[in-house]
Design a protein around this motif. Sequence first.
Motif, short mmCIF file in Angstrom:
data_model
loop_
_atom_site.label_atom_id
_atom_site.label_comp_id
_atom_site.label_asym_id
_atom_site.label_seq_id
_atom_site.Cartn_x
_atom_site.Cartn_y
_atom_site.Cartn_z
N ILE A 373 3.59 -35.33 -81.13
CA ILE A 373 3.42 -35.25 -79.67
C ILE A 373 2.31 -36.20 -79.22
O ILE A 373 1.16 -36.09 -79.66
CB ILE A 373 3.07 -33.81 -79.24
N ARG A 374 2.68 -37.12 -78.32
CA ARG A 374 1.69 -38.07 -77.79
C ARG A 374 0.84 -37.42 -76.71
O ARG A 374 -0.37 -37.59 -76.67
CB ARG A 374 2.40 -39.30 -77.22
N ARG A 375 1.51 -36.68 -75.81
CA ARG A 375 0.80 -36.09 -74.68
C ARG A 375 1.28 -34.66 -74.46
O ARG A 375 2.46 -34.36 -74.66
CB ARG A 375 1.01 -36.93 -73.41
N ILE A 376 0.36 -33.81 -74.06
CA ILE A 376 0.71 -32.41 -73.81
C ILE A 376 0.01 -31.98 -72.52
O ILE A 376 -1.11 -32.42 -72.24
CB ILE A 376 0.30 -31.54 -75.01
N GLU A 377 0.70 -31.18 -71.71
CA GLU A 377 0.09 -30.71 -70.46
C GLU A 377 0.68 -29.35 -70.08
O GLU A 377 1.76 -28.98 -70.55
CB GLU A 377 0.31 -31.72 -69.32
N LEU A 378 -0.03 -28.64 -69.22
CA LEU A 378 0.47 -27.36 -68.72
C LEU A 378 1.65 -27.62 -67.80
O LEU A 378 1.61 -28.50 -66.95
CB LEU A 378 -0.64 -26.61 -67.97
N ALA A 379 2.71 -26.85 -67.99
CA ALA A 379 3.92 -27.00 -67.16
C ALA A 379 4.04 -25.88 -66.14
O ALA A 379 5.06 -25.75 -65.47
CB ALA A 379 5.16 -27.03 -68.07
N GLY A 380 3.03 -25.07 -66.02
CA GLY A 380 3.03 -23.94 -65.10
C GLY A 380 1.72 -23.19 -65.24
O GLY A 380 0.83 -23.60 -65.99
N THR A 381 1.60 -22.09 -64.53
CA THR A 381 0.37 -21.31 -64.56
C THR A 381 0.39 -20.34 -65.75
O THR A 381 1.29 -19.51 -65.84
CB THR A 381 0.21 -20.51 -63.26
N PRO A 382 -0.59 -20.44 -66.65
CA PRO A 382 -0.65 -19.49 -67.77
C PRO A 382 -0.85 -18.06 -67.28
O PRO A 382 -1.49 -17.82 -66.25
CB PRO A 382 -1.86 -19.96 -68.57
N VAL A 383 -0.28 -17.11 -68.02
CA VAL A 383 -0.37 -15.69 -67.66
C VAL A 383 -1.28 -14.99 -68.66
O VAL A 383 -0.99 -14.98 -69.86
CB VAL A 383 1.02 -15.02 -67.67
N PRO A 384 -2.41 -14.41 -68.21
CA PRO A 384 -3.31 -13.74 -69.15
C PRO A 384 -2.66 -12.50 -69.77
O PRO A 384 -1.80 -11.86 -69.18
CB PRO A 384 -4.51 -13.33 -68.27
N LYS A 385 -3.12 -12.17 -70.98
CA LYS A 385 -2.69 -10.96 -71.66
C LYS A 385 -3.94 -10.10 -71.85
O LYS A 385 -4.81 -10.45 -72.66
CB LYS A 385 -2.06 -11.30 -73.01
N LEU A 386 -4.05 -9.02 -71.10
CA LEU A 386 -5.28 -8.24 -71.10
C LEU A 386 -5.36 -7.30 -72.30
O LEU A 386 -4.38 -6.65 -72.66
CB LEU A 386 -5.41 -7.45 -69.80
N ASN A 387 -6.54 -7.26 -72.90
CA ASN A 387 -6.80 -6.39 -74.04
C ASN A 387 -8.29 -6.07 -74.03
O ASN A 387 -9.10 -6.92 -73.66
CB ASN A 387 -6.40 -7.10 -75.34
N ASN A 388 -8.66 -4.86 -74.42
CA ASN A 388 -10.06 -4.45 -74.38
C ASN A 388 -10.98 -5.26 -75.29
O ASN A 388 -12.20 -5.28 -75.10
CB ASN A 388 -10.19 -2.96 -74.73
N THR A 389 -10.41 -5.91 -76.30
CA THR A 389 -11.22 -6.65 -77.27
C THR A 389 -10.86 -8.14 -77.33
O THR A 389 -11.73 -8.98 -77.53
CB THR A 389 -11.05 -6.04 -78.68
N LEU A 390 -9.58 -8.45 -77.16
CA LEU A 390 -9.09 -9.81 -77.35
C LEU A 390 -8.93 -10.54 -76.03
O LEU A 390 -8.62 -9.94 -75.00
CB LEU A 390 -7.73 -9.78 -78.06
N LYS A 391 -9.13 -11.87 -76.06
CA LYS A 391 -8.82 -12.71 -74.90
C LYS A 391 -7.73 -13.69 -75.29
O LYS A 391 -7.85 -14.42 -76.26
CB LYS A 391 -10.03 -13.48 -74.41
N GLY A 392 -6.67 -13.70 -74.51
CA GLY A 392 -5.56 -14.61 -74.80
C GLY A 392 -4.56 -14.60 -73.68
O GLY A 392 -4.84 -14.17 -72.56
N TRP A 393 -3.37 -15.05 -74.02
CA TRP A 393 -2.35 -15.31 -73.01
C TRP A 393 -1.03 -14.66 -73.37
O TRP A 393 -0.64 -14.62 -74.53
CB TRP A 393 -2.17 -16.82 -72.85
N ALA A 394 -0.32 -14.20 -72.34
CA ALA A 394 1.05 -13.73 -72.52
C ALA A 394 2.02 -14.89 -72.47
O ALA A 394 3.10 -14.87 -73.06
CB ALA A 394 1.40 -12.70 -71.46
N SER A 395 1.62 -15.95 -71.73
CA SER A 395 2.47 -17.12 -71.57
C SER A 395 1.63 -18.34 -71.23
O SER A 395 0.74 -18.28 -70.39
CB SER A 395 3.48 -16.87 -70.44
N VAL A 396 1.89 -19.44 -71.93
CA VAL A 396 1.28 -20.75 -71.63
C VAL A 396 2.39 -21.79 -71.65
O VAL A 396 2.72 -22.35 -72.70
CB VAL A 396 0.16 -21.11 -72.63
N PRO A 397 3.02 -22.07 -70.49
CA PRO A 397 4.12 -23.05 -70.46
C PRO A 397 3.61 -24.47 -70.63
O PRO A 397 2.64 -24.87 -69.97
CB PRO A 397 4.74 -22.85 -69.07
#
Length: 403
Positions: A373-397
């Motif tokens: 992959i030469r170039r990568i970019e967000l194709a939409g708005t990422p959706v957070p995945k809430l957790n009491n301990t972890l930080k991450g995403w439910a979706s990153v297009p």
Amino acid sequence: MTAEVLPPSTLPSLPDDPFGTEVLTDPYEFHERLRAAGPVVSLPRYGLYAMGRFDEVKASLQDWQTFVSSRGAGLADFAKEKPWRPPSLLLEADPPDHTVVRTAMNGVIAPRTIRALRERFAGPAEEIADRLVERGTFDAVTDLAEAYPLQVFPDAVGLPDEGRENLLPYGALAFNAFGPDNELRRTALAQAAPVQAWIWASCQREALAPGGFGAQIWEAADRGEITHEQAPMLVRSLITAGVDTTVYGIGNTMYALASHPDQWAQVHAEPTLAKFAFDEALRWESPVQTFFRTTSRDAEVAGTVIPEGSKVLLFLGSANRDPRHWGEDADRLDIRRRAAGHVAFGMGVHQCVGQPVARMEVELVLTALARRIRRIELAGTPVPKLNNTLKGWASVPLRIEPA
């Protein structure tokens, strides 16, 4: 689940709920105020002490004699209330008990084992990279971060094929349960019974394939290194340590690099930077944001005495962006930064046991993608995945431009 020992009124105090939707979604403004308030801060909503600066967080993680894990790595104090499940032999135990099981686990997840697994994990990494590049757009979470570890890691453990869909819900349960009695924790526990039943059944000797990590743990019991009662609990700990943090780590790394195309360009030009990019992404957006400790005695930290029996909330994600340690550009992603020494995997005797496997997985799949992959970019708005301990995403297009 509120600590009985309340911080003194002279201590800097913040009214925020660290387990509220706002902070869990985007914790960084809160982290900045936490660090600015002082090395030790009171969070009166839960009767807690908190630390968000790197030096104090690291020192507390390393001082297992004072800041013990055996009274729970979550808000619940095991000296005062019953845990929701039998405590983890790795995460919720202290030496000498912890030393025995950790030594056995280090024998299972040894450098030679990781080297042997590398070839098995490399093929699927190349295949998934080919597939995603051919598509042109994909979701960094569902198509990559969840797909790759769940393809290779359960096989390495020797878990049965049927029921693997329980692995992600179990991780969500285990990490949500460290928090307070909020909606996230209640929802996770309400759905727990069938998931826990499958996990426990899968940790038994007869369920595990020969040669995998799980079978090797049982063999350690046969040799007398651990007891046979401890064996399934250690398999369970390995499942917790090896799935979710890797899933979140890959998702967060891809989000970080897609948000900073200049950084991706460097990894593409020099794919050997993949492992350094992972470390910097772990520092910049740590999958494990918090862990609790309990003081076994009065503890003096930066001039503040924390009384024995106090729950202390350590903000790993905040420590990893502390400008006192990382410099004034601590909020900036820089894959050429010397990010080693971050506390995203913990520190000291309780440092994540699955770390070598996670590092290998991410290096393999990120290198495979970087070459293609030469170039990568967000194709939409990422959706957070809430957790009491972890930080991450439910979706990153993502949208990519092939090399």
